[in-house]
Design a protein around this motif. Structure first.
Motif, PDB file in Angstrom:
ATOM      1  N   PRO A 188       0.438  -1.091  -0.001  1.00 16.11           N
ATOM      2  CA  PRO A 188      -0.138  -0.215  -0.217  1.00 16.11           C
ATOM      3  C   PRO A 188       0.684   1.289  -0.029  1.00 16.11           C
ATOM      4  O   PRO A 188       1.718   1.679   0.300  1.00 16.11           O
ATOM      5  N   ILE A 189       0.540   2.447  -1.119  1.00 15.68           N
ATOM      6  CA  ILE A 189       1.080   3.402  -1.219  1.00 15.68           C
ATOM      7  C   ILE A 189       1.172   4.230   0.189  1.00 15.68           C
ATOM      8  O   ILE A 189       2.140   5.046   0.613  1.00 15.68           O
ATOM      9  N   THR A 190       0.267   4.034   0.889  1.00 22.56           N
ATOM     10  CA  THR A 190       0.095   4.628   2.216  1.00 22.56           C
ATOM     11  C   THR A 190       1.557   4.460   2.885  1.00 22.56           C
ATOM     12  O   THR A 190       1.486   5.318   4.585  1.00 22.56           O
ATOM     13  N   ALA A 191       1.888   3.151   2.622  1.00 24.98           N
ATOM     14  CA  ALA A 191       3.604   2.668   3.607  1.00 24.98           C
ATOM     15  C   ALA A 191       4.404   3.593   3.296  1.00 24.98           C
ATOM     16  O   ALA A 191       5.823   3.240   3.978  1.00 24.98           O
ATOM     17  N   PRO A 193       6.726   7.155   2.475  1.00 26.84           N
ATOM     18  CA  PRO A 193       6.911   8.973   2.705  1.00 26.84           C
ATOM     19  C   PRO A 193       6.098   9.764   1.491  1.00 26.84           C
ATOM     20  O   PRO A 193       5.414   9.062   0.536  1.00 26.84           O
ATOM     21  N   GLU A 194       5.317  10.408   1.967  1.00 26.38           N
ATOM     22  CA  GLU A 194       4.792  11.275   1.613  1.00 26.38           C
ATOM     23  C   GLU A 194       4.880  11.791   0.741  1.00 26.38           C
ATOM     24  O   GLU A 194       4.444  12.223  -0.414  1.00 26.38           O
ATOM     25  N   TRP A 195       6.378  12.434   0.338  1.00 28.17           N
ATOM     26  CA  TRP A 195       7.159  13.422  -0.809  1.00 28.17           C
ATOM     27  C   TRP A 195       6.688  11.821  -2.021  1.00 28.17           C
ATOM     28  O   TRP A 195       6.543  12.605  -3.831  1.00 28.17           O
ATOM     29  N   LEU A 196       7.298  10.710  -1.987  1.00 25.38           N
ATOM     30  CA  LEU A 196       7.288   9.570  -2.922  1.00 25.38           C
ATOM     31  C   LEU A 196       6.302   9.095  -3.526  1.00 25.38           C
ATOM     32  O   LEU A 196       5.115   9.090  -4.191  1.00 25.38           O
ATOM     33  N   GLN A 197       4.871   9.764  -2.542  1.00 23.76           N
ATOM     34  CA  GLN A 197       3.237   9.401  -2.521  1.00 23.76           C
ATOM     35  C   GLN A 197       3.035  10.324  -3.829  1.00 23.76           C
ATOM     36  O   GLN A 197       2.054  10.265  -4.240  1.00 23.76           O
ATOM     37  N   TRP A 198       3.412  11.506  -3.476  1.00 25.07           N
ATOM     38  CA  TRP A 198       2.813  12.639  -4.805  1.00 25.07           C
ATOM     39  C   TRP A 198       3.571  12.583  -5.815  1.00 25.07           C
ATOM     40  O   TRP A 198       2.805  12.551  -7.112  1.00 25.07           O
ATOM     41  N   ILE A 199       5.187  12.211  -6.237  1.00 24.40           N
ATOM     42  CA  ILE A 199       5.855  11.203  -6.870  1.00 24.40           C
ATOM     43  C   ILE A 199       4.379  10.540  -7.936  1.00 24.40           C
ATOM     44  O   ILE A 199       4.384  10.373  -8.849  1.00 24.40           O
ATOM     45  N   ALA A 200       4.330   9.833  -7.038  1.00 21.00           N
ATOM     46  CA  ALA A 200       3.014   8.061  -7.666  1.00 21.00           C
ATOM     47  C   ALA A 200       2.053   8.542  -8.709  1.00 21.00           C
ATOM     48  O   ALA A 200       1.499   7.975  -9.099  1.00 21.00           O
TER      49      ALA A 200
END
Length: 278
Positions: A188-191, A193-200
């Protein structure tokens, strides 16, 4: 245009049929689904944290979305290979050749993609429990898959026109694998870091995975997603933006690439390839 559509449709069906009668291509159709099914088998009873959800259950729709997105890689590789061996030049030299060629490639790639997804999904449904599948699930799968292919296949054509040699396609593999790694496909993407979530979230792979999860997973699974929401409007918005970008840019790039193709350029690329082999 009707002539190009008919020729492209016929060409695509021939290429699709050949891919299931050629030994090497037939292996490729079954190898990747087989490997991912094997991985899911070992993860099917592993829980994700304290959510009560099984990792295998989360994995199946995510991989389905990832495989749909990888159609852009297939499109890119095929276009580059046809450019290198002169197939594209021959298509350019015939009436309605380029439109027919591109329609044929869309038919063959999308048909092969649908077959690969079925090869993975049907045994996957038998292997993994905890899914929530109803009539609405198949409708959701259909619109996410259709929009995803429109969003990714033109991008694949653009990338394919940027490479002059099949060997150079390796440059594409690493960035694609990197995007897959941060797109919440295998965890799950929530695992992350938030900055990687934004890139994804910039790329279609994450949204295809999210759309597939929304179609096949129970409502409780939304708790591990960003904002605890399936974000259907955002999915349509991002995939739609990629689709518009690809459909606007791909024809321009492909026309420019086709104008630069000639017998001398094909011969030059062939000589360079022979020199590398020698």
């Amino acid at each position: 245009m009707n002539t190009a559509l008919r020729a492209g449709w016929a060409r695509g069906l021939i290429e699709l049929r050949q891919s299931f009668t050629n030994g090497g291509e037939l292996v490729s159709h079954f190898l990747w689904p087989g490997l991912t099914l094997a991985a899911m088998f070992f993860l099917r009873n592993t829980e994700f944290g304290s959510s009560g959800l099984l990792l295998g259950t989360l994995l199946l729709p995510s991989i389905l979305g990832m495989n749909a997105a990888l159609g852009l890689v297939s499109m890119s590789q095929l276009l580059t290979a046809d450019r290198e061996d002169g197939t594209l030049l021959r298509a350019k030299a015939t009436p309605h050749g380029m439109p027919g060629y591109l329609i044929g490639k869309v038919v063959s790639v999308s048909g092969g993609l649908l077959a690969d997804l079925a090869i993975f999904l049907i045994p996957g449904l038998l292997l993994v429990g905890g899914l929530d599948i109803g009539a609405g699930s198949w409708l959701s799968l259909a619109w996410v898959l259709a929009l995803g292919m429109v969003a990714t296949l033109p991008i694949g054509a653009i990338l394919g026109s940027a490479f002059t040699s099949a060997r150079s396609q390796g440059v594409l593999q690493l960035p694609v694998l990197g995007v897959i790694a941060i797109s919440g496909i295998f965890y799950p993407i929530t695992a992350l870091p938030e900055w990687l979530q934004w890139i994804a979230q910039v790329f279609p792979i994450y949204w295809l995975g999210l759309g597939m999860r929304s179609a096949l997973l129970p409502d409780a699974a939304v708790g591990v997603e960003i904002g605890e929401s399936w974000r259907h409007l955002e999915t349509v918005g991002v995939l739609g933006a990629w689709a518009v970008l690809g459909l606007l840019v791909a024809p321009v790039v492909l026309r420019r690439m086709a104008r630069g193709e000639s017998g001398s350029t094909v011969a030059e690329r062939r000589d360079k390839a022979l020199q590398r082999i020698g």
